[in-house]
Design a protein around this motif. Structure first.
Motif, PDB file in Angstrom:
ATOM      1  N   VAL A  13      49.524-101.347  20.471  1.00 42.47           N
ATOM      2  CA  VAL A  13      50.081-102.677  20.205  1.00 42.47           C
ATOM      3  C   VAL A  13      50.775-102.698  18.841  1.00 42.47           C
ATOM      4  CG1 VAL A  13      49.525-105.132  19.979  1.00 42.47           C
ATOM      5  CG2 VAL A  13      48.353-103.744  21.688  1.00 42.47           C
ATOM      6  N   TRP A  14      50.178-101.995  17.888  1.00 42.07           N
ATOM      7  CA  TRP A  14      50.773-101.937  16.548  1.00 42.07           C
ATOM      8  C   TRP A  14      52.128-101.236  16.603  1.00 42.07           C
ATOM      9  CZ3 TRP A  14      51.449-104.038  12.226  1.00 42.07           C
ATOM     10  CH2 TRP A  14      51.778-103.341  11.063  1.00 42.07           C
ATOM     11  N   ASN A  15      52.194-100.106  17.350  1.00 37.18           N
ATOM     12  CA  ASN A  15      53.475 -99.402  17.474  1.00 37.18           C
ATOM     13  C   ASN A  15      54.531-100.292  18.126  1.00 37.18           C
ATOM     14  OD1 ASN A  15      52.680 -97.059  16.214  1.00 37.18           O
ATOM     15  ND2 ASN A  15      52.029 -96.049  18.116  1.00 37.18           N
ATOM     16  N   SER A  24      41.979 -99.579  10.501  1.00 37.75           N
ATOM     17  CA  SER A  24      41.704-100.701   9.603  1.00 37.75           C
ATOM     18  C   SER A  24      42.932-101.076   8.780  1.00 37.75           C
ATOM     19  CB  SER A  24      40.535-100.369   8.682  1.00 37.75           C
ATOM     20  OG  SER A  24      40.801 -99.166   8.013  1.00 37.75           O
ATOM     21  N   ASN A  25      43.865-100.126   8.649  1.00 40.35           N
ATOM     22  CA  ASN A  25      45.068-100.423   7.866  1.00 40.35           C
ATOM     23  C   ASN A  25      46.016-101.374   8.579  1.00 40.35           C
ATOM     24  OD1 ASN A  25      44.257 -98.667   5.856  1.00 40.35           O
ATOM     25  ND2 ASN A  25      45.167 -96.928   6.923  1.00 40.35           N
ATOM     26  N   TYR A  26      46.024-101.340   9.922  1.00 37.30           N
ATOM     27  CA  TYR A  26      47.022-102.168  10.604  1.00 37.30           C
ATOM     28  C   TYR A  26      46.442-103.284  11.469  1.00 37.30           C
ATOM     29  CZ  TYR A  26      46.039 -98.827  14.390  1.00 37.30           C
ATOM     30  OH  TYR A  26      45.425 -98.039  15.317  1.00 37.30           O
ATOM     31  N   ILE A  27      45.142-103.185  11.827  1.00 36.68           N
ATOM     32  CA  ILE A  27      44.597-104.174  12.754  1.00 36.68           C
ATOM     33  C   ILE A  27      44.823-105.604  12.278  1.00 36.68           C
ATOM     34  CG2 ILE A  27      42.359-105.136  13.454  1.00 36.68           C
ATOM     35  CD1 ILE A  27      41.677-102.297  14.352  1.00 36.68           C
ATOM     36  N   GLU A  28      44.620-105.808  10.994  1.00 42.89           N
ATOM     37  CA  GLU A  28      44.787-107.168  10.486  1.00 42.89           C
ATOM     38  C   GLU A  28      46.232-107.636  10.561  1.00 42.89           C
ATOM     39  OE1 GLU A  28      42.509-108.888   7.550  1.00 42.89           O
ATOM     40  OE2 GLU A  28      41.616-106.986   6.917  1.00 42.89           O
ATOM     41  N   ASN A  29      47.159-106.690  10.687  1.00 45.53           N
ATOM     42  CA  ASN A  29      48.572-107.069  10.695  1.00 45.53           C
ATOM     43  C   ASN A  29      49.132-107.256  12.097  1.00 45.53           C
ATOM     44  OD1 ASN A  29      47.951-106.302   8.098  1.00 45.53           O
ATOM     45  ND2 ASN A  29      49.959-105.486   7.657  1.00 45.53           N
ATOM     46  N   ILE A  30      48.282-107.067  13.112  1.00 45.72           N
ATOM     47  CA  ILE A  30      48.786-107.266  14.476  1.00 45.72           C
ATOM     48  C   ILE A  30      48.870-108.761  14.754  1.00 45.72           C
ATOM     49  CG2 ILE A  30      48.320-106.915  16.931  1.00 45.72           C
ATOM     50  CD1 ILE A  30      46.979-104.295  16.238  1.00 45.72           C
TER      51      ILE A  30
HETATM   52  C1  LIG Z   1      49.643-105.265   6.310  1.00 41.61           C
HETATM   53  O1  LIG Z   1      50.049-106.446   5.654  1.00 41.61           O
HETATM   54  C2  LIG Z   1      49.815-106.438   4.268  1.00 41.61           C
HETATM   55  C3  LIG Z   1      50.158-107.788   3.698  1.00 41.61           C
HETATM   56  O2  LIG Z   1      51.245-108.359   4.331  1.00 41.61           O
HETATM   57  C4  LIG Z   1      50.598-105.312   3.625  1.00 41.61           C
HETATM   58  O3  LIG Z   1      50.352-105.278   2.237  1.00 41.61           O
HETATM   59  C5  LIG Z   1      50.187-103.999   4.257  1.00 41.61           C
HETATM   60  O4  LIG Z   1      50.958-102.934   3.723  1.00 41.61           O
HETATM   61  C6  LIG Z   1      50.357-104.061   5.756  1.00 41.61           C
HETATM   62  N1  LIG Z   1      49.816-102.845   6.340  1.00 41.61           N
HETATM   63  C7  LIG Z   1      50.547-102.032   7.111  1.00 41.61           C
HETATM   64  C8  LIG Z   1      49.870-100.812   7.632  1.00 41.61           C
HETATM   65  O5  LIG Z   1      51.708-102.292   7.388  1.00 41.61           O
END
Ligand SMILES: *[C@@H]1O[C@H](CO)[C@@H](O)[C@H](O)[C@H]1NC(C)=O
Ligand SMILES: *[C@@H]1O[C@H](CO)[C@@H](O)[C@H](O)[C@H]1NC(C)=O
Ligand SMILES: *[C@@H]1O[C@H](CO)[C@@H](O)[C@H](O)[C@H]1NC(C)=O
Ligand SMILES: *[C@@H]1O[C@H](CO)[C@@H](O)[C@H](O)[C@H]1NC(C)=O
Length: 625
Positions: free
Chosen positions: A107-109, A141-147
């Motif tokens: 989903v992130w991709n 954990s690096n991208y889950i919050e950004n989905i």
């Molecule tokens: C996720 O979002 C945060 C804040 O918008 C950003 O700093 C971070 O680099 C993002 N992570 C990825 C993997 O894109």
């Protein structure tokens, strides 16, 4: 079932697991409708993923795109913008094969490549499951919050139909509809959050606490306005009979193996034990009960966020003492809470926790609760990211049309919690300083800025002035005193030591600094002198005509005596210096005059003829000589 809390307990069991005949894990579905091509028109099942942001109360239409063979599972990155819809055209839904990597990665991709939603086609014939977060945090954990895009799992058969149609180049339009995802029978929404007080379980715990803090303000407004009825719940395990006396159950359970929680570190020899977690969970349940009885159920949100901030496991403060200080600061009845908790060491049931175990079993349209955290809105499990605006959407979609509170239409609100007992935050009436701030997230306790001086502290029990200017505020909490027009202060504006007695004083610097009697020390010891102590200093005087030299602690004669020769030497040097200076001055004066003569002549020659014109060019040479 990687989605389920399977690996955590070593021997612990969930009531719903043991009861597997009636136990059901209901997959929450959003309705998926195919509107084109006409051969496939109709409604299909799809299961909402437990991450990303579904559009509760809304719908989203898109054109289905199935990527090329080499990355049909979406495990590799697509080049950026591949699936971005052109302005004005319908958004793209990416269809991906299940397998080879975690759901969240696909989903992130897809999101990075511009897709607006993802449909994952199952690779086996089975009932739909919920796509959850991966258990191992890893790089997820690096991208889950950004989905932020929604995603849904579809069954194998339907997936194959879609792929075939896409490969034939047909125009495939799908509508994802969440408008009926939450029942909306009346003007009050009942919702529950299944949570846990454990704060050391990695990404999931962090996201849960972040959500609770973020959502607190909104939850409290809904509750105060009686728009909602919220109930917190805690998942509770039990220990099978055969293991009750084992080390595992003893450290993870209370009430003789009846109520357990997995060890936070999954290591029985260190850190906190599971039973510490169940006990705190029980306390939080009781906080809710007691607050609810006094018609202030929203105080639970304050307790939970304050406990998380003030009593973290990391700082070894996850204990009763710290919990009691939070209870006290919120003005809750500590005795009632203790009574509600009962005695965890007895071999007897605790009615509250037994109730929690039964509540885990699904009823009606709601399935068993096995995923932590779980949010249930109007008896339907919410799926998606625990994120303020997404949850608010889900709750708002649970009101009967046109009965939703203003909050659902605009989220621009402030609570007024600081008026009530200063919100349980630190305050200093004398300086009219308070750490309580009303924000959109509800009240927070944060040390203030007073007269341009920054206060630092936990915001709950103490704040103190720090940095430049701190001595202006109550003298920085340090000693100060005036006598006969002299003032001394122990306050230090910089450095680690805040209060330090000034030179000439001794003491702790806070309450007391005492004058040091320098005369008693090895000072002013010359035979001709006498010492007199003063406040903060001392005076030495020499007898007769002698002069006291402080640096050397000696008396010398003002006119004659031992130091005659040195004085003579000084005089010789002084005279030498002044003569040299005078000589230099004479030379300078002479040079200046002749230079000026030449200059004046040069200027005057421009206006009137001079007698001796020949002297003018000298000017240039003079500067060289
Ligand atoms: C996720 O979002 C945060 C804040 O918008 C950003 O700093 C971070 O680099 C993002 N992570 C990825 C993997 O894109
Ligand atoms: C909270 O109080 C309300 C009434 O004030 C009651 O209906 C509700 O059942 C209570 N909730 C719990 C969990 O006790
Ligand atoms: C304290 O400060 C608040 C806001 O800064 C102000 O409204 C209030 O009048 C002050 N009270 C006193 C006693 O100075
Ligand atoms: C001590 O410091 C406080 C705060 O700066 C000030 O109000 C007070 O007058 C001082 N006391 C004396 C004795 O100077």
């Amino acid at each position: 079932m990687a989605a389920i809390l399977g690996l955590l307990p070593l021997v612990l069991v969930l009531v719903v697991m043991a009861d597997s005949v009636s136990g059901r894990f209901v997959v929450e579905k959003n309705s998926l409708t195919v509107t084109s091509p006409s051969s496939m028109k109709g409604t299909y099942d799809s299961a909402i993923a437990n991450f990303g942001i579904p559009q509760y109360g809304g719908s989203l239409a898109g054109a289905v795109v199935y990527p090329k063979k080499d990355n049909a599972n979406g495990c590799e990155e697509f080049s950026s913008g591949t699936f971005k819809a052109k302005p004005g055209s319908i958004p793209n839904f990416l269809l991906l094969d299940r397998g080879d990597c975690v759901f969240a990665k696909k989903v992130w991709n897809a999101q990075k490549a511009g897709a607006s939603a993802v449909l994952v086609a199952d690779n086996t014939d089975e009932p739909l499951i919920t796509m959850d977060l991966p258990h191992e945090d890893g790089d997820a954990s690096n991208y889950i919050e950004n989905i932020t895009i929604p995603s849904a799992l579809i069954d194998k058969k339907f997936g194959e139909q879609l792929k075939k149609s896409a490969n034939n180049g047909e125009m495939l339009i799908v509508n994802l509809d969440w408008r009926e995802a939450v029942p909306h029978p009346d003007d009050r929404v009942e919702y529950e959050l299944w949570t846990n007080s454990n704060d050391e379980c990695g990404l999931k715990c962090d996201m849960l606490m972040e959500f609770i803090k973020d959502f607190k303000g909104v939850a409290q407004i809904l509750e105060r306005g009686s728009y909602s009825q919220f109930t917190p719940h805690y998942i509770t395990w039990y220990c099978p009979q055969a293991f009750i006396l084992s080390k595992q159950c003893k450290s993870q359970c209370i009430n003789h193996g009846r109520y357990c929680a997995p060890d936070p570190e999954q290591d029985f020899s260190k850190g906190y034990d599971g039973k510490d977690v169940v006990t705190e969970n029980l306390r939080q349940l009781c906080v809710f009960r007691v607050a609810n009885e006094s018609k202030k159920p929203w105080v639970w949100w304050d307790y939970v966020t304050d406990f998380h901030i003030r009593c973290p496991m990391k700082e070894k403060k996850y204990n009763k003492e710290c919990a009691d200080s939070v209870i006290k600061s919120l003005g809750l009845d500590g005795l009632k809470i203790e009574k509600c908790m009962g005695d965890p060491s007895t071999d007897a049931e605790n009615p509250l926790l037994t109730e929690e175990q039964h509540a885990q079993i699904g009823k009606g349209s709601r399935g068993d609760v096995t995923i932590l955290p779980t949010l249930v809105v109007n008896n339907r499990q919410y799926r998606g990211k625990l994120e303020k605006s997404a949850i608010l959407k889900a709750i708002c979609s649970g009101f009967e049309e046109s009965t939703e509170p203003a909050l659902c239409l605009s989220s621009d609100i402030e609570s007024n919690e600081c008026l009530d007992n200063n919100g349980g935050c630190w305050q200093d009436k004398h300086f009219n300083a308070s750490a309580c701030k009303d924000t959109f997230r509800g009240r927070i306790c944060e040390c203030p800025l007073v007269d341009g001086v920054k206060f630092k502290g936990d915001g709950y029990t103490y704040c103190e002035a720090s940095g430049p200017g701190r001595c202006r505020i109550n003298n920085g909490g340090c000693w100060n005193e005036s006598q006969n027009g002299h003032t001394f202060s122990a306050c230090q504006e910089s450095g680690d030591v805040k209060c330090k007695c000034p030179p000439g004083f001794k003491g702790d610097g806070i309450k007391k600094c005492e004058d040091i009697d320098e005369c008693k020390e090895k000072i002013c010891q010359c035979p001709e002198c006498s010492c007199k102590n003063t406040w903060g200093s001392y005076e030495c005087t020499c007898s007769g005509d002698l002069l006291y030299i402080r640096d050397h602690d000696t008396c010398i004669s003002k006119t004659s005596g031992a130091s005659k020769t040195t004085w003579a030497a000084v005089w010789v040097i002084l005279i030498g210096i002044s003569m040299a200076a005078m000589g230099a001055y004479i030379v300078y004066k002479y040079r200046l005059r002749s230079y000026m003569d030449a200059e004046v002549r040069a200027i005057m020659s421009q206006y009137m003829p001079l007698d001796s014109q020949s002297e003018v060019p000298n000017h240039g040479q003079e500067t060289h000589s």
